[in-house]
Design a protein around this motif. Structure first.
Motif, mmCIF file in Angstrom:
data_model
loop_
_atom_site.group_PDB
_atom_site.id
_atom_site.type_symbol
_atom_site.label_atom_id
_atom_site.label_comp_id
_atom_site.label_asym_id
_atom_site.label_seq_id
_atom_site.Cartn_x
_atom_site.Cartn_y
_atom_site.Cartn_z
ATOM 1 N N CYS A 465 0.829 -1.213 0.000
ATOM 2 C CA CYS A 465 0.000 0.000 0.000
ATOM 3 C C CYS A 465 0.861 1.260 0.000
ATOM 4 O O CYS A 465 0.523 2.252 -0.655
ATOM 5 N N ILE A 466 1.977 1.225 0.730
ATOM 6 C CA ILE A 466 2.872 2.389 0.746
ATOM 7 C C ILE A 466 3.446 2.635 -0.645
ATOM 8 O O ILE A 466 3.477 3.770 -1.137
ATOM 9 N N ALA A 467 3.898 1.555 -1.288
ATOM 10 C CA ALA A 467 4.459 1.701 -2.633
ATOM 11 C C ALA A 467 3.399 2.164 -3.636
ATOM 12 O O ALA A 467 3.665 3.023 -4.489
ATOM 13 N N PHE A 468 2.195 1.625 -3.540
ATOM 14 C CA PHE A 468 1.121 2.015 -4.468
ATOM 15 C C PHE A 468 0.724 3.471 -4.262
ATOM 16 O O PHE A 468 0.522 4.207 -5.229
ATOM 17 N N ARG A 469 0.603 3.900 -3.000
ATOM 18 C CA ARG A 469 0.209 5.277 -2.735
ATOM 19 C C ARG A 469 1.292 6.258 -3.186
ATOM 20 O O ARG A 469 0.997 7.363 -3.669
ATOM 21 N N ALA A 470 2.564 5.874 -3.091
ATOM 22 C CA ALA A 470 3.638 6.772 -3.524
ATOM 23 C C ALA A 470 3.618 6.977 -5.029
ATOM 24 O O ALA A 470 3.914 8.076 -5.513
ATOM 25 N N LEU A 471 3.267 5.937 -5.788
ATOM 26 C CA LEU A 471 3.254 6.035 -7.248
ATOM 27 C C LEU A 471 1.892 6.421 -7.805
ATOM 28 O O LEU A 471 1.800 6.853 -8.955
ATOM 29 N N ASN A 472 0.818 6.242 -7.019
ATOM 30 C CA ASN A 472 -0.540 6.564 -7.470
ATOM 31 C C ASN A 472 -1.255 7.330 -6.358
ATOM 32 O O ASN A 472 -2.082 6.762 -5.631
ATOM 33 N N PRO A 476 -7.575 4.806 -5.302
ATOM 34 C CA PRO A 476 -7.854 4.042 -4.076
ATOM 35 C C PRO A 476 -6.897 2.872 -3.927
ATOM 36 O O PRO A 476 -6.364 2.347 -4.915
ATOM 37 N N LEU A 477 -6.666 2.452 -2.698
ATOM 38 C CA LEU A 477 -5.725 1.365 -2.425
ATOM 39 C C LEU A 477 -6.261 0.049 -2.983
ATOM 40 O O LEU A 477 -7.461 -0.222 -2.922
ATOM 41 N N PRO A 478 -5.384 -0.783 -3.521
ATOM 42 C CA PRO A 478 -5.845 -2.055 -4.101
ATOM 43 C C PRO A 478 -6.068 -3.105 -3.029
ATOM 44 O O PRO A 478 -5.654 -2.953 -1.870
ATOM 45 N N LYS A 479 -6.708 -4.179 -3.415
ATOM 46 C CA LYS A 479 -6.877 -5.317 -2.528
ATOM 47 C C LYS A 479 -5.558 -6.091 -2.455
ATOM 48 O O LYS A 479 -4.687 -5.929 -3.314
ATOM 49 N N PRO A 480 -5.378 -6.929 -1.426
ATOM 50 C CA PRO A 480 -4.138 -7.721 -1.358
ATOM 51 C C PRO A 480 -3.975 -8.581 -2.603
ATOM 52 O O PRO A 480 -4.932 -9.166 -3.102
#
Length: 703
Positions: A465-472, A476-480
């Motif tokens: 989630c940290i990596a996804f939020r930094a790039l996007n 919204p946060l993705p599912k696992p």
């Protein structure tokens, strides 16, 4: 000694990596870019001392140190400076390949030159070069230069690794480029792997950085005269997913975060009786005893309990059977060895471990981590690993008041006794679900969830989630991902093996569902069950009871009862289509807009401005008086609450007053004349009159 790790990614972006194969879903360039981004992401989240650089082979531009020295050589090679890995580095990776081709052999020489000449002042523990190419571009080979370059790489301690196709396959046996890169791998101690394997195994999960353990040095005291120098190393410990968060402050106007700004905090001491602030120099330390605070003076502080200096003292020895799992506590496990370099201490610890193991005993010790820290109770247990080490394991013990005793009904009864067939059925199920034999020969290891290798699903999802939020940042946060959810599933082979034992268990044990009866409170009386003496039950006709006219159910249009802050424009149109009164719709729209503005916390007012624009367009056609009066009141409210920048946005978006040129019923000729009149009215309003009235007079009016 510096522990900084150096890594240079040599990424091929030329025309030779842009072709998509017949059996492939994407080109080598796309796979290599994803792999490079994943490597940088792992470097960031590991929070280690890493420096990473990128060299683009086949670039449209030439930017490297050697190209400036030798004209016509080392072309189409671009060097991005070596820095601490950041998310911006991932965003700057090329999105599309180029139409040119570059020489990966020259790129390796450029990387070595960057380490030696450009980054010469930085001390690095490792100097790694990772090459990502498909070797479809031939390189110019000179045997004398190759031998010289190989010797230089070996002398400088460079490590060359290759990520790309399977260079051990038959199709690359006659490829001169592949044979050359194998020499680099063998001479520098590097490794090679395909992109599929490294993404599937090495980069599948986030791994902790490997750090050298820091010992806790102390003397193990046994009695008044025996002191053994020992060192304790942390074996396992509960740690957060990310340590050392960098706090940032978000600007409510621009919506951007900054790590160079901070929120000013003040600490005050309040007297509960008077409610006034007290100077910090006037405070007195105290101790809470029940609900009463007992003040402590300087003399009383000397009487307080002091744990003493750092120590590890043995209270005594007890049987290992007395230490159950429910007695253990603490935040981790440590291993205790004899002090490094002290052979006598190591010999004594080894003797102590062997004696404890032979007699089935453990040590109960008192541990004070540092001077005047809280003392804790620990247990030392023998650990004998014939292949690795002999030491003591140390873990915390619970005090009596920390242990919760739970009583369970006895199972040693006749009705709970199982037959031999039932016991054998459970044994078969346990054998079938053996985790050490959970996979077939297609996997490298047959064991599932191995100890010390299985990762935490929650930690993995947090880091994802940290990596996804930094790039996007706006999505919204993705599912696992599926790999994380696999950690919760039983391996398919075990499910197949356990199918027959489970069916046998179901036939041997007949389970009956236990229905839990609901408890009813007999003290509560149901009013419907109370007999009414005024009602005549024998008469079938309804008694003459006065009728009460209930309000009719309000009609909701498409599920919309009023204008909300979620979709104010859509709600306005839906209610307007049902011929709702425009004045009523205006009032509801104004409430929604004011809520969007006054309760806003992210500094974005786009939805409120769009709603104002729609309302203004509707009222321009009729009577603009209500809209202009509201805008006048809104400006006063925004000025009072310190949100003057919002009104500036209203003026810029042309949703302020309805002018006379737009509607003849308006009294405002232009914005400038209105601003002057508004300023005059604000200056003449006696808002400060209350300050001239005596407080006694105000209290009298309050009474």
């Amino acid at each position: 000694m510096s522990r900084t790790q150096g890594t240079i990614l040599v990424l091929d972006i030329g025309r030779n990596v842009s072709v998509v194969g017949e059996k492939e879903e994407k080109s080598f360039f796309q796979s290599a870019r994803e792999c490079a981004a994943r490597i940088i992401e792992r470097k960031i989240l590991s929070q280690g001392k890493n420096l990473i650089g990128i060299i683009l082979v086949g670039s449209n531009t030439t930017d490297n140190n050697l190209a400036k020295q030798f004209d016509g050589a080392f072309k189409r090679i671009q060097v991005l400076d070596m820095v601490t890995p950041t998310w911006q580095m991932i965003r700057q990776l090329p999105e599309q390949p180029t139409n040119t081709k570059g020489d990966w052999f020259e790129a390796l020489i450029v990387a070595a030159d960057y380490y030696k000449n450009v980054l010469s002042g930085v001390k690095l523990e490792t100097k790694q070069i990772i090459l990502l190419t498909n070797f479809k571009k031939s390189v110019s080979l000179d045997p004398e230069n190759i031998e010289e370059v190989l010797n230089g790489f070996t002398d400088e301690g460079y490590e060359v690794s290759v990520i790309g196709p399977d260079i051990e396959s038959k199709q690359f046996q006659d490829n001169e480029s592949v044979q050359l890169v194998k020499q680099f791998i063998d001479s520098t101690g590097g490794v090679t792997s395909t992109i599929e394997n490294i993404m599937k195994y090495d980069l599948l999960f986030h791994r902790k950085k490997l750090v050298k353990g820091t010992p806790w040095n102390v003397d193990l005291s046994i009695g008044p005269n025996i002191k053994i120098p020992v060192s304790a190393y942390v074996r396992t410990r509960d740690e957060p997913a990310v340590k050392g968060w960098v706090k940032s402050v978000k600007d409510p106007v621009t919506g951007k975060s900054s790590i160079y700004e901070s929120v000013t905090k003040t600490k005050e001491y309040i007297n509960e009786e008077t409610g006034q602030a007290v100077d910090a120099a006037d405070k007195v330390a105290g101790h809470l005893y029940g609900q009463k605070i007992i003040p402590l003076g300087d003399f009383d502080n000397n009487l307080l309990y002091q744990s003493g200096v750092k120590s590890l003292t043995v209270y005594g020895f007890t049987s290992a059977d007395n230490i159950q799992w429910q007695n253990l506590n603490g935040d981790g496990l440590s291993y205790v060895f004899g002090r490094k370099g002290d052979k006598k201490a190591q010999k004594v610890i080894r003797c102590l471990v062997e004696c404890l193991h032979e007699l089935n005993l453990v040590c109960i010790v008192r541990k004070v981590y540092n001077n005047n820290n809280l003392p804790k109770l620990n247990v030392l247990m023998p650990v004998i690993d014939t292949n690795n080490y002999v030491c003591l394991s140390m873990i915390g013990l619970c005090y009596k008041d920390e242990i919760k005793q739970m009583s369970f009904p006895t199972t040693n009864l006749k009705k709970y006794k199982c037959s031999e067939e039932q016991v054998d059925a459970f044994k078969d199920l346990i054998s079938a679900m053996d985790l050490t034999d959970a996979y077939d020969d297609t996997f490298d290891d047959t064991e599932a969830f191995p100890v010390a290798e299985c990762v935490s699903p929650s930690v993995q999802y947090v880091l994802d989630c940290i990596a996804f939020r930094a790039l996007n940042p706006d999505q919204p946060l993705p599912k696992p991902r599926e790999e994380i959810m696999t950690l919760f599933k039983v391996p398919p082979l075990l499910q197949e093996k356990a199918r027959k034992p489970l069916e046998k268990l179901k036939s041997l044990f007949t389970l009956t569902k236990v229905e839990v009866k609901k408890r009813h409170n007999k003290n509560l009386m149901d009013i419907d069950q109370v007999p009414n003496p005024n009602l005549q039950t024998d008469d079938p006709v309804t008694p003459n009871i006065p009728k009460v006219h209930m309000p009719a159910k309000e009609q909701i249009v498409d599920g919309i009862k009023s204008i909300s802050t979620i979709n104010p424009i859509e709600d306005f149109k839906a209610l307007q289509s049902q011929n709702k009164d425009l004045s009523e719709l205006t009032t509801g729209m104004i409430k929604a807009i004011e809520s969007l503005i006054l309760n806003n916390i992210d500094g974005k007012y786009n939805k409120a401005l769009d709603a104002m624009k729609h309302l203004r367009m509707e009222l321009v056609k009729t009577d603009p008086t209500d809209y202009n009066n509201w805008i006048k009141k809104l400006k006063t409210d925004l000025t009072a609450c310190g949100k003057t920048e919002v009104f500036n946005q209203i003026v810029e978006n042309q949703v302020s007053f309805i002018l006379k040129t737009e509607n003849s019923l308006s009294t405002y000729e232009d914005e400038h004349s209105h601003e002057e009149s508004q300023l005059f009215e604000n200056d003449t309003i006696p808002n400060s009159t209350e300050l001239t009235i005596s407080s006694d007079v105000l209290n009298m009016f309050d009474d």
